[in-house]
Write a protein that holds these residues in place. Structure first.
Motif, PDB file in Angstrom:
ATOM      1  N   VAL A  12      -2.749   2.184  -4.415  1.00  9.62           N
ATOM      2  CA  VAL A  12      -2.170   3.530  -4.464  1.00  9.62           C
ATOM      3  C   VAL A  12      -3.158   4.506  -3.846  1.00  9.62           C
ATOM      4  CG1 VAL A  12      -1.256   5.351  -5.945  1.00  9.62           C
ATOM      5  CG2 VAL A  12      -0.841   2.940  -6.521  1.00  9.62           C
ATOM      6  N   LEU A  13      -2.805   5.044  -2.684  1.00  8.64           N
ATOM      7  CA  LEU A  13      -3.651   6.014  -1.966  1.00  8.64           C
ATOM      8  C   LEU A  13      -2.851   7.298  -1.778  1.00  8.64           C
ATOM      9  CD1 LEU A  13      -4.969   3.546   0.780  1.00  8.64           C
ATOM     10  CD2 LEU A  13      -6.032   4.084  -1.417  1.00  8.64           C
ATOM     11  N   VAL A  14      -2.514   7.923  -2.892  1.00  7.48           N
ATOM     12  CA  VAL A  14      -1.656   9.117  -2.895  1.00  7.48           C
ATOM     13  C   VAL A  14      -2.471  10.289  -3.422  1.00  7.48           C
ATOM     14  CG1 VAL A  14       0.426  10.145  -3.874  1.00  7.48           C
ATOM     15  CG2 VAL A  14       0.431   7.729  -3.219  1.00  7.48           C
ATOM     16  N   HIS A  15      -2.416  11.423  -2.725  1.00  5.20           N
ATOM     17  CA  HIS A  15      -3.196  12.588  -3.144  1.00  5.20           C
ATOM     18  C   HIS A  15      -2.330  13.841  -3.122  1.00  5.20           C
ATOM     19  CE1 HIS A  15      -3.524  13.962   1.061  1.00  5.20           C
ATOM     20  NE2 HIS A  15      -3.678  12.681   1.359  1.00  5.20           N
ATOM     21  N   SER A  16      -2.920  14.984  -3.450  1.00  5.46           N
ATOM     22  CA  SER A  16      -2.163  16.230  -3.576  1.00  5.46           C
ATOM     23  C   SER A  16      -1.722  16.765  -2.224  1.00  5.46           C
ATOM     24  CB  SER A  16      -3.019  17.293  -4.275  1.00  5.46           C
ATOM     25  OG  SER A  16      -3.317  16.887  -5.588  1.00  5.46           O
ATOM     26  N   THR A  36       0.849  -1.193   0.000  1.00  9.42           N
ATOM     27  CA  THR A  36       0.000   0.000   0.000  1.00  9.42           C
ATOM     28  C   THR A  36       0.882   1.240   0.000  1.00  9.42           C
ATOM     29  OG1 THR A  36      -1.768  -1.126   1.213  1.00  9.42           O
ATOM     30  CG2 THR A  36      -1.797   1.282   1.224  1.00  9.42           C
ATOM     31  N   LEU A  37       0.601   2.160  -0.905  1.00 10.74           N
ATOM     32  CA  LEU A  37       1.299   3.444  -0.977  1.00 10.74           C
ATOM     33  C   LEU A  37       0.334   4.532  -0.520  1.00 10.74           C
ATOM     34  CD1 LEU A  37       2.813   3.091  -4.573  1.00 10.74           C
ATOM     35  CD2 LEU A  37       3.794   2.323  -2.403  1.00 10.74           C
ATOM     36  N   ALA A  38       0.799   5.391   0.378  1.00 14.10           N
ATOM     37  CA  ALA A  38      -0.053   6.479   0.871  1.00 14.10           C
ATOM     38  C   ALA A  38       0.795   7.720   1.070  1.00 14.10           C
ATOM     39  CB  ALA A  38      -0.724   6.078   2.188  1.00 14.10           C
ATOM     40  N   LEU A  69       3.069   4.818 -10.466  1.00 15.97           N
ATOM     41  CA  LEU A  69       3.496   4.538  -9.095  1.00 15.97           C
ATOM     42  C   LEU A  69       3.538   3.039  -8.846  1.00 15.97           C
ATOM     43  CD1 LEU A  69       1.483   7.250  -7.110  1.00 15.97           C
ATOM     44  CD2 LEU A  69       3.854   7.353  -7.872  1.00 15.97           C
ATOM     45  N   GLU A  70       2.524   2.325  -9.332  1.00 16.51           N
ATOM     46  CA  GLU A  70       2.486   0.881  -9.146  1.00 16.51           C
ATOM     47  C   GLU A  70       3.684   0.218  -9.825  1.00 16.51           C
ATOM     48  OE1 GLU A  70      -0.147  -2.965 -10.623  1.00 16.51           O
ATOM     49  OE2 GLU A  70      -1.159  -1.022 -10.359  1.00 16.51           O
ATOM     50  N   GLN A  71       3.970   0.608 -11.061  1.00 16.81           N
ATOM     51  CA  GLN A  71       5.085  -0.005 -11.784  1.00 16.81           C
ATOM     52  C   GLN A  71       6.422   0.307 -11.118  1.00 16.81           C
ATOM     53  OE1 GLN A  71       4.856  -2.327 -14.156  1.00 16.81           O
ATOM     54  NE2 GLN A  71       2.656  -2.136 -13.707  1.00 16.81           N
ATOM     55  N   THR A  72       6.543   1.492 -10.555  1.00 16.20           N
ATOM     56  CA  THR A  72       7.770   1.855  -9.838  1.00 16.20           C
ATOM     57  C   THR A  72       7.960   0.962  -8.620  1.00 16.20           C
ATOM     58  OG1 THR A  72       7.638   4.154 -10.586  1.00 16.20           O
ATOM     59  CG2 THR A  72       8.938   3.731  -8.601  1.00 16.20           C
ATOM     60  N   ALA A  73       6.870   0.703  -7.901  1.00 21.27           N
ATOM     61  CA  ALA A  73       6.944  -0.184  -6.737  1.00 21.27           C
ATOM     62  C   ALA A  73       7.338  -1.599  -7.159  1.00 21.27           C
ATOM     63  CB  ALA A  73       5.607  -0.188  -6.000  1.00 21.27           C
ATOM     64  N   ARG A  74       6.732  -2.094  -8.213  1.00 26.65           N
ATOM     65  CA  ARG A  74       7.044  -3.454  -8.670  1.00 26.65           C
ATOM     66  C   ARG A  74       8.508  -3.566  -9.110  1.00 26.65           C
ATOM     67  NH1 ARG A  74       2.499  -6.394  -8.755  1.00 26.65           N
ATOM     68  NH2 ARG A  74       0.503  -5.335  -9.112  1.00 26.65           N
TER      69      ARG A  74
END
Length: 302
Positions: free
Chosen positions: A93-97, A50-52, A66-71
């Motif tokens: 991916v739970l990333v916001h401004s 999980t990315l936040a 972002l997902e591909q970078t994590a993988r």
């Protein structure tokens, strides 16, 4: 005269996997926009990441990027296991401004210089115990795991897995390290490898890293003390960004302000000020102005 102990963890340790992913995302954003703002945390558990966090960038960075970078980060570490696989793990991916209130305090505008992203205290440290001007226990604990990782990546030690920890206790006489009193290494390994076999794989790496004559007594050389370490990484224990701040700095030999480094752009002074303070402390010791140097800085947000 005393004994001092420091630990290190490998790139495949669950918390370090998360640090690595968070920093890969920082690199992604800064590569597209050097003025990006990034504060991204990672959680990893069995086949799940999980990315936040909060970000700002002049270019569009999609959740898929972002997902591909994590993988890619997980693949580079070497995780292709049933319980944690770079290709099969779920990535949320739970990333916001970034908050406009924080941005107002950080951004340079008019006569205002760029401001610190938060309040806090940071430390830099250096000493003469090693050529790297680092405390000896953490220096050698890092070195053992670096050697094991190089052997795993090169194919010289294919029986080893990515997850590992080390711990080195050194005896000091008159304030100087003179030898190891104990060494602990736990490393993930392939099924069917017994504790004694792992011990003999690890032994030369410890001997090569420690100075000649510094090896601890055989009774104090602990390798995989539980006897088995096949299940490892985020499958064996959940990981979080920023949970190895003492490993990332001086192994407990110097004060720590409490802020983590990974996943943060340079406006986050937890990172940039700690790096700058280390640079200055190294120069003080390197110029032979002191045998050891601790520098503290403190910030108000903005």
């Amino acid at each position: 005269n005393y004994v001092f102990t420091s630990e290190s963890v490998s790139e495949g340790h669950p918390d370090k996997v998360c640090d690595r992913i968070s920093d890969a995302i920082v690199d992604l954003f800064l590569g597209h926009d050097p003025q990006s703002r990034v504060a991204v945390e990672t959680l990893a558990t069995t086949n799940h990441v999980t990315l936040a966090g909060e970000v700002r960038c002049r270019e569009t960075i999609t959740p898929e990027m972002l997902e591909q970078t994590a993988r890619a980060a997980i693949k580079d570490i070497g995780y292709e296991q049933d319980g944690f696989h770079w290709k099969n793990a779920r990535v949320d991916v739970l990333v916001h401004s970034q908050s406009a209130d924080i941005a107002m305090g950080v951004d340079a505008a008019g006569n205002k210089d760029e401001g610190a992203g938060d309040q806090g205290i940071m430390f830099g440290y250096a000493c003469r115990e090693t050529a790297a001007l680092m405390p000896a226990p953490i220096f050698y604990a890092h070195g053992i795991l670096k050697s094991l990782a190089e052997a795993r990546h090169s194919g010289a030690a294919p029986q080893l897995g990515p997850d590992a920890k080390s711990q080195v206790s050194l005896r000091y006489e008159n304030g100087r390290p003179v030898g190891a009193t104990s060494v602990v290494v736990s490393t993930q390994h392939a099924e069917g490898l017994d504790q004694e076999a792992v011990r003999e794989i690890v032994r030369p790496h410890v001997l090569n890293v420690l100075p000649a004559g510094w090896m601890c007594p055989e009774s104090e050389f602990y390798v995989n003390p539980t006897g088995r370490f096949v299940i490892g990484g985020p499958d064996g224990d959940a990981g979080l960004t920023g949970r190895k701040i003492i490993v990332d700095t001086y192994g407990g030999a110097a004060p720590h302000g409490g802020g983590a480094f990974s996943g943060k752009d340079p406006t986050k002074v937890d990172r940039s000020a700690a790096y700058a303070a280390r640079y200055l402390a190294k120069n003080v010791v390197g110029a032979e102005l002191a045998d050891r140097c601790t520098i503290q800085v403190a910030y108000a947000i903005g």
